[in-house]
Design an enzyme around this catalytic site. Sequence first.
Site, PDB file in Angstrom:
ATOM      1  N   GLN A 118      -4.934  -1.308   9.725  1.00 38.12           N
ATOM      2  CA  GLN A 118      -4.890  -2.660   9.155  1.00 38.12           C
ATOM      3  C   GLN A 118      -5.523  -3.656  10.119  1.00 38.12           C
ATOM      4  O   GLN A 118      -5.219  -3.673  11.312  1.00 38.12           O
ATOM      5  CB  GLN A 118      -3.424  -3.035   8.858  1.00 38.12           C
ATOM      6  CG  GLN A 118      -3.232  -4.369   8.161  1.00 38.12           C
ATOM      7  CD  GLN A 118      -3.770  -4.395   6.735  1.00 38.12           C
ATOM      8  OE1 GLN A 118      -3.815  -3.382   6.052  1.00 38.12           O
ATOM      9  NE2 GLN A 118      -4.182  -5.567   6.293  1.00 38.12           N
ATOM     10  N   ASP A 166     -11.446   2.963   4.287  1.00 44.19           N
ATOM     11  CA  ASP A 166     -11.899   1.565   4.236  1.00 44.19           C
ATOM     12  C   ASP A 166     -13.422   1.480   4.151  1.00 44.19           C
ATOM     13  O   ASP A 166     -13.964   0.420   3.820  1.00 44.19           O
ATOM     14  CB  ASP A 166     -11.477   0.838   5.522  1.00 44.19           C
ATOM     15  CG  ASP A 166     -10.223  -0.004   5.347  1.00 44.19           C
ATOM     16  OD1 ASP A 166     -10.020  -0.538   4.245  1.00 44.19           O
ATOM     17  OD2 ASP A 166      -9.465  -0.122   6.321  1.00 44.19           O
ATOM     18  N   LYS A 187       0.840  -1.208   0.000  1.00 45.83           N
ATOM     19  CA  LYS A 187       0.000   0.000   0.000  1.00 45.83           C
ATOM     20  C   LYS A 187       0.870   1.251   0.000  1.00 45.83           C
ATOM     21  O   LYS A 187       0.623   2.197  -0.750  1.00 45.83           O
ATOM     22  CB  LYS A 187      -0.902   0.028   1.241  1.00 45.83           C
ATOM     23  CG  LYS A 187      -2.110  -0.878   1.148  1.00 45.83           C
ATOM     24  CD  LYS A 187      -2.813  -0.999   2.491  1.00 45.83           C
ATOM     25  CE  LYS A 187      -3.860  -2.097   2.439  1.00 45.83           C
ATOM     26  NZ  LYS A 187      -4.328  -2.548   3.751  1.00 45.83           N
TER      27      LYS A 187
HETATM   28  N1  GUN Z   1      -7.144  -6.656   6.293  1.00 42.17           N
HETATM   29  C1  GUN Z   1      -7.476  -7.401   5.211  1.00 42.17           C
HETATM   30  N2  GUN Z   1      -8.153  -6.659   4.296  1.00 42.17           N
HETATM   31  C2  GUN Z   1      -8.262  -5.422   4.823  1.00 42.17           C
HETATM   32  C3  GUN Z   1      -8.838  -4.211   4.350  1.00 42.17           C
HETATM   33  O1  GUN Z   1      -9.419  -4.117   3.260  1.00 42.17           O
HETATM   34  N3  GUN Z   1      -8.725  -3.150   5.187  1.00 42.17           N
HETATM   35  C4  GUN Z   1      -8.116  -3.220   6.393  1.00 42.17           C
HETATM   36  N4  GUN Z   1      -8.075  -2.119   7.138  1.00 42.17           N
HETATM   37  N5  GUN Z   1      -7.571  -4.328   6.858  1.00 42.17           N
HETATM   38  C5  GUN Z   1      -7.638  -5.415   6.071  1.00 42.17           C
END
Ligand code: GUN
Length: 300
Positions: free
Chosen positions: A98, A121, A54
Amino acid sequence: MAATVIDGKAFAAKVRGQVAEHVTRLKEEQGITPGLAVVLVGEDPASQVYVRSKGKMTVEVGMKSVEHKLDADTSEADLLGIIEQLNSDPSIHGILVQLPLPKHLDEDLVINSIAPEKDVDGFHISNVGLLGTGQKSMVPCTPLGCLMMLRDHHGSLSGMDAVVIGRSNIVGKPMAQLLLGDSCTVTIAHSRTKDLADVVRRADIVVAAVGRPEMVPGDWIKPGATVIDVGINRLDAPEKGEGKTRLVGDVDYESCAAVAGAITPVPGGVGPMTIACLLANTLTACCRANGLAEPDGLTA
Ligand code: GUN
């Protein structure tokens, strides 16, 4: 006829290109650089890989990337303090914590402490409610990526029968809301659904998001239907050598591709779209924060 393979890798590269172009214009014309903060608590190896990826892509599209890597035993108060700082930092337009978080942290409390307009998100309870009532919101990245691919392939989705397999808050439920927003007739199926095969056979669009490797066989698919496979499952692959693994989705690719009209592969389908949509959401959040027009085609 063989199914059209929907190339999520290429589509994601195109979306990132559109985001990068828009970011260049924002910088040149407004002197604004969108900023994304990612918070990682602990050392979960898969999460570390995601977060690194990311950060790299955020920088590649010209945005500011901030990473907070916190020890696994970070207290809830300390984590909430960092989120509060990011909430009030005008150079940060998107905040992502995350998941999963270590067990001692209350995930709902933490997510709901993010300023809703920075919740890229789309997991904050306000954004969930806004999406559910058809109002402008931040939309979860994976379902947004699926929607973009479906719109790109079909144009209008109006009147289509869609079945979403899986009822998670991250994918299944928001996916169903988005399909409803595009005037599909939507069914959410799950582990207790009776006659799942018959339910899936009615669908013009099947979105599989259950996390069970290859659980949807080709004979559940209506000929010509579009199959979106959200699953990412790692299976042992001794045929590739000792200790080797292979990635598979939630649908049995070979048999489904023989019947479907279009299908997303794993890997290279939905996966790459998730980060592309995170960047798109960060750009959208930045435009909204500054009262500017939102990017075309990058929102729900
Ligand atoms: N962990 C796995 N997929 C995601 C996601 O799309 N967002 C977040 N914040 N954590 C994750």
